[in-house]
Motif scaffolding. Sequence first.
Motif, mmCIF file in Angstrom:
data_model
loop_
_atom_site.group_PDB
_atom_site.id
_atom_site.type_symbol
_atom_site.label_atom_id
_atom_site.label_comp_id
_atom_site.label_asym_id
_atom_site.label_seq_id
_atom_site.Cartn_x
_atom_site.Cartn_y
_atom_site.Cartn_z
ATOM 1 N N GLY A 303 28.850 50.021 51.426
ATOM 2 C CA GLY A 303 29.151 49.743 50.025
ATOM 3 C C GLY A 303 30.546 49.216 49.786
ATOM 4 O O GLY A 303 30.950 49.041 48.642
ATOM 5 N N MET A 473 26.337 41.929 45.400
ATOM 6 C CA MET A 473 26.142 43.375 45.421
ATOM 7 C C MET A 473 26.186 43.962 44.007
ATOM 8 O O MET A 473 25.333 44.787 43.634
ATOM 9 C CB MET A 473 27.224 44.031 46.290
ATOM 10 C CG MET A 473 27.124 45.549 46.391
ATOM 11 S SD MET A 473 28.410 46.237 47.457
ATOM 12 C CE MET A 473 29.875 45.933 46.461
ATOM 13 N N TYR A 474 27.164 43.516 43.197
ATOM 14 C CA TYR A 474 27.287 44.085 41.855
ATOM 15 C C TYR A 474 26.216 43.554 40.904
ATOM 16 O O TYR A 474 25.821 44.247 39.964
ATOM 17 C CB TYR A 474 28.684 43.801 41.302
ATOM 18 C CG TYR A 474 29.759 44.635 41.965
ATOM 19 C CD1 TYR A 474 29.648 46.019 42.026
ATOM 20 C CD2 TYR A 474 30.880 44.031 42.539
ATOM 21 C CE1 TYR A 474 30.630 46.785 42.648
ATOM 22 C CE2 TYR A 474 31.860 44.792 43.158
ATOM 23 C CZ TYR A 474 31.720 46.166 43.216
ATOM 24 O OH TYR A 474 32.679 46.923 43.816
ATOM 25 N N GLU A 476 23.161 43.020 41.887
ATOM 26 C CA GLU A 476 22.042 43.898 42.249
ATOM 27 C C GLU A 476 22.223 45.291 41.637
ATOM 28 O O GLU A 476 21.259 45.904 41.161
ATOM 29 C CB GLU A 476 21.969 43.999 43.783
ATOM 30 C CG GLU A 476 20.954 45.001 44.310
ATOM 31 C CD GLU A 476 19.523 44.546 44.096
ATOM 32 O OE1 GLU A 476 18.630 45.414 44.079
ATOM 33 O OE2 GLU A 476 19.291 43.334 43.931
ATOM 34 N N LYS A 477 23.464 45.774 41.614
ATOM 35 C CA LYS A 477 23.724 47.140 41.166
ATOM 36 C C LYS A 477 23.651 47.285 39.654
ATOM 37 O O LYS A 477 23.082 48.265 39.145
ATOM 38 C CB LYS A 477 25.111 47.575 41.658
ATOM 39 C CG LYS A 477 25.490 48.990 41.244
ATOM 40 C CD LYS A 477 26.846 49.372 41.833
ATOM 41 C CE LYS A 477 27.238 50.791 41.416
ATOM 42 N NZ LYS A 477 28.560 51.181 41.964
ATOM 43 N N TYR A 478 24.208 46.326 38.910
ATOM 44 C CA TYR A 478 24.328 46.489 37.463
ATOM 45 C C TYR A 478 23.306 45.680 36.666
ATOM 46 O O TYR A 478 23.049 46.019 35.509
ATOM 47 C CB TYR A 478 25.735 46.093 37.000
ATOM 48 C CG TYR A 478 26.805 47.027 37.488
ATOM 49 C CD1 TYR A 478 26.894 48.330 37.014
ATOM 50 C CD2 TYR A 478 27.730 46.604 38.441
ATOM 51 C CE1 TYR A 478 27.882 49.188 37.482
ATOM 52 C CE2 TYR A 478 28.723 47.463 38.903
ATOM 53 C CZ TYR A 478 28.789 48.749 38.416
ATOM 54 O OH TYR A 478 29.755 49.596 38.873
ATOM 55 N N ASN A 481 18.984 46.127 39.408
ATOM 56 C CA ASN A 481 18.568 47.531 39.540
ATOM 57 C C ASN A 481 19.708 48.434 39.065
ATOM 58 O O ASN A 481 20.405 49.060 39.876
ATOM 59 C CB ASN A 481 18.210 47.857 41.001
ATOM 60 C CG ASN A 481 16.969 47.126 41.457
ATOM 61 O OD1 ASN A 481 15.950 47.157 40.773
ATOM 62 N ND2 ASN A 481 17.048 46.476 42.605
ATOM 63 N N PRO A 483 21.932 51.541 37.705
ATOM 64 C CA PRO A 483 21.790 52.975 37.978
ATOM 65 C C PRO A 483 21.300 53.706 36.728
ATOM 66 O O PRO A 483 21.523 53.294 35.595
ATOM 67 C CB PRO A 483 23.224 53.390 38.350
ATOM 68 C CG PRO A 483 24.102 52.382 37.685
ATOM 69 C CD PRO A 483 23.327 51.102 37.693
ATOM 70 N N SER A 516 33.877 43.904 39.878
ATOM 71 C CA SER A 516 32.984 44.958 39.384
ATOM 72 C C SER A 516 32.982 45.002 37.854
ATOM 73 O O SER A 516 31.929 45.115 37.219
ATOM 74 C CB SER A 516 33.430 46.311 39.943
ATOM 75 O OG SER A 516 32.694 47.366 39.374
#
Length: 571
Positions: A303, A473-474, A476-478, A481, A483, A516
Amino acid sequence: MFGGNKKKNESLSSMMTPENAGSNRGGGSVTGFDPEGLERAAKAARELDASRNAKSAIELIKTQEATKQHEAAAKRAEYDAYTQQMRQTNIEKEAEEARKTLDAQTQHERYRAEYADELERKRQVDMLNAQKYMQEEQLKKQEEMVARQEAMRRKTAEYEAELRTKTELAKTRAEAEGRIRQERENHDLILEKVKLEAIEKRDTVLKAIEDGGKMIGEGLSSYLDDTEKLRNTALLLTAAAAGIYTTKTGAGIAGRFIEARLGKPSLVRETSRLSSSAFVKSPITSFKRFFGVGTSPQEAMKGIVLEEGLESQLRKVAVSTAHTKKNRAPFRHLLLHGPPGTGKTMFARSLAQNSGLDFAVFTGGDIAPLGRDAVTELHKLFDWAKTSRKGLLLFVDEADAFLQSRETNRISEDQRNALNAFLFRTGTESNEFMMVYASNQPSQFDEAVMDRIDEMVEFGLPEAHERRKMIAMYIEKYLINPPGKWAKKVTTVDIGDEEIERVVAETEGFSGRAISKLAIAWQAAAYGTDGAILDQETFFKTVEHHKNSMSQKDEWIKHAHERAEMLTTDR
């Protein structure tokens, strides 16, 4: 024959010479007619008829006449052709003029239509402005009406409150005057009643004192005469005093032991050391953390996106730290330095979790406000660190705020004492705790602090390759998908690899934390729509807004540094 024969005409003309004309004029004819010329012409005609070439001459004359007629016909045809050409040219000119006239009429009609449209638009704008003005006037009147009603209501409420106040005052005054009048009228009776109650109370108290004195005297006399009771009383008082002292001392020792083992020092902002409440809330997770289940030094970089060489170096640090703990060897102290938001704290936390150590964080800025208590709190912190069963990674964030050089005059005496206490507790190698410092300005460290650092790692701003991985990555994260169980996924429109590459180019100079925050800004922009949709325009507008905000922050920081340098120079 004379009319169609040009040669005969020329012969006749030659007979009419100026000399003949002059002789005619000299003959003195009254009418001016010359009969001699006519005679000569007739004579010439007779001679011509008598000539043997007369017929050939006549044919020649006819041929010449026909040739001239043909030439005249050709000229007439040429003239007709020219006339036809001129007519065609005139027709084309007339058509061109008609076309120009039609274009002019069309242009004029368009101008008229545009002018009419403009007038209509102005009329609509004027109408809308008039309606807006009427609405504003109506709203203003309504506000004024509401304000007047509110003022009238306020005045009414104030008047009613004033009336109630006056009524209450009058009522209170009347009741007070009534009580005063009643007390004045009953003064003698009240005084007599008070005297009687005082006499009765005095007699009761005297009688109680007399009876109590008798009972105490008899009991004391009986107790002093009994030797066994005196001995038992002395033993009981001695045992009670010893028990109270022992309980107090034991409670203090137990409290200090519990505080050292379980209590978190006030300097610690965050820690991974488990507490009883954590076991109650999430027993499975706490059990895994307690026994280090699922941790591996190879997962320390999970990560975290860094430059390949730096990532390899940090992975070696993680493996080395895990092996150091297993072999109970002294820990090596680490300095992480670089611009803000480049992953220093993230790596320190991941290093502690995946090397099997406990994790604790405190900031250098928390030391100065403690004043004289800073030394005591630091000793408590290191005593608490030694109680960790697994070993403690103590992370000092913004370390330059606390560990500044003692040669400068900017630190107070209390800070100097706290720094000396810190240097005393970290002066020797330890297998109980590992120090990890994070700083943006390590050049301000004290010389003794620099001597205690075993390895330094510089965190730089991410390059294009790292930014590309971070953005993916971010997103995908925010966005794709997010959280949270109930978080809504974001739908992207017209955002592909080309748009991502453009953002990678435009985010040069961004830190990992800035990227981010950019992804979180994309998520917020999408959640501002009905269907959580992020289109291409909003995607790039958010990037531009983020860049402008960062530029403004950098400008403020630059001015702050300039002011600080000016203040330092003035001092």
